[in-house]
Enzyme design. Structure first.
Site, mmCIF file in Angstrom:
data_model
loop_
_atom_site.group_PDB
_atom_site.id
_atom_site.type_symbol
_atom_site.label_atom_id
_atom_site.label_comp_id
_atom_site.label_asym_id
_atom_site.label_seq_id
_atom_site.Cartn_x
_atom_site.Cartn_y
_atom_site.Cartn_z
ATOM 1 N N HIS A 45 0.802 -1.229 0.000
ATOM 2 C CA HIS A 45 0.000 0.000 0.000
ATOM 3 C C HIS A 45 0.835 1.280 0.000
ATOM 4 C CE1 HIS A 45 -3.817 -2.069 0.354
ATOM 5 N NE2 HIS A 45 -3.393 -2.740 1.411
ATOM 6 N N GLU A 149 -7.360 -12.337 5.878
ATOM 7 C CA GLU A 149 -8.173 -11.139 5.677
ATOM 8 C C GLU A 149 -9.284 -11.343 4.652
ATOM 9 O OE1 GLU A 149 -5.448 -8.127 4.364
ATOM 10 O OE2 GLU A 149 -4.533 -9.419 2.849
ATOM 11 N N ASP A 175 -9.650 -5.457 6.024
ATOM 12 C CA ASP A 175 -10.084 -6.205 4.843
ATOM 13 C C ASP A 175 -11.261 -7.120 5.160
ATOM 14 O OD1 ASP A 175 -8.176 -6.227 2.177
ATOM 15 O OD2 ASP A 175 -7.145 -5.481 3.942
#
Length: 251
Positions: A45, A149, A175
């Site tokens: 990310h 997740e 998530d």
């Protein structure tokens, strides 16, 4: 000699880490000097490339903190790159099946695995370590943490956690909340999923890592069985400090 991250994690030692989003070595140095046990270089990310990742891992070594890399996915080439550059381990997103867990575990090790060999890297002390000494050292030290997740993972927790070469799990509450369409990470269905994951980890004898917003939340998760915590990120800390300073300095 400082104990290995994998050894400490497996033993359930209380460990504190933070994500590093800024692609530079300096945040890693600052966090390591502050006393964090590990940092997670966030390739998934944040805009890290191999060059900036390598410098950050060098910085982690310089200050004696474990450099973990959250790779964008579990492909062997991405795992190989960060391990050769000296990562203490990998945090791999979206491990929702036994097949994925086995493939990543294989990519992380030499014996019984498929990791491409080179001992002329930082991990091999640039050739100073012999072939089989490097193989044994790497296989004993590299830590594979699977991110749980995805909803499908919840139906296969025991099988995933039983995979040889998977050393622990990270519960991705954000998530999970989005995948479940939950109102927040505090929703009952997300809390239930966290409990199920922690219970499965206990059965498998493997440690759990989670993000925590503060001590109260860490204590709550510790009661479930988590022992390693990721707190905020370098950018989060900077933003919090900036906002506090602005408030404190307001006329």
């Amino acid at each position: 000699m400082t104990k290995l991250f994998r050894t400490r994690f497996a033993a359930g030692e209380p460990l504190m880490g933070s994500f590093v989003k800024t692609p530079a070595p300096h945040p890693v140095e600052v966090l390591g000097q502050a006393g964090f046990d590990f940092v997670v270089i966030d390739q998934e990310h944040a805009p890290w490339d191999r060059g900036t990742t390598e410098l950050a891992l060098l910085a982690a070594r310089a200050v004696g903190t474990a450099g973990i890399v959250r790779v964008p996915d579990g492909t062997p080439s991405k795992i190989l790159a960060v391990l050769d550059d000296g990562a203490a381990g990998v945090l791999v997103p979206h491990v929702y099946s036994v097949e994925i867990a086995r493939a990543v575990a294989s990519a992380c090790r030499y014996r019984g695995g498929s990791r491409g060999f080179s001992n002329t890297t930082r991990a091999g002390d640039y050739g100073a370590i012999g072939i089989w000494d490097h193989v044994d050292k790497a296989d004993a030290e590299v830590c594979f943490v699977a991110m749980i997740e995805d909803v499908p993972a919840l139906d296969h927790l025991d099988e995933i956690l039983a995979v040889d070469g998977l050393h622990g799990v990270f519960i991705g509450r954000g998530d999970l909340a989005v995948a479940m369409g939950a109102a927040s990470m505090e929703a009952p269905e997300v809390k239930d999923a966290c409990t199920r994951i922690c219970d499965a980890a206990k059965r498998a004898g493997k440690p759990v890592m989670m993000m925590a917003a503060g001590k109260a939340q860490a204590d709550e998760f510790r009661a479930l069985g988590a022992s390693a915590f990721v707190v905020a990120s370098d950018q989060g800390f900077m933003r919090q400090a900036a906002l506090k300073t602005l408030a404190d300095m307001a006329p």
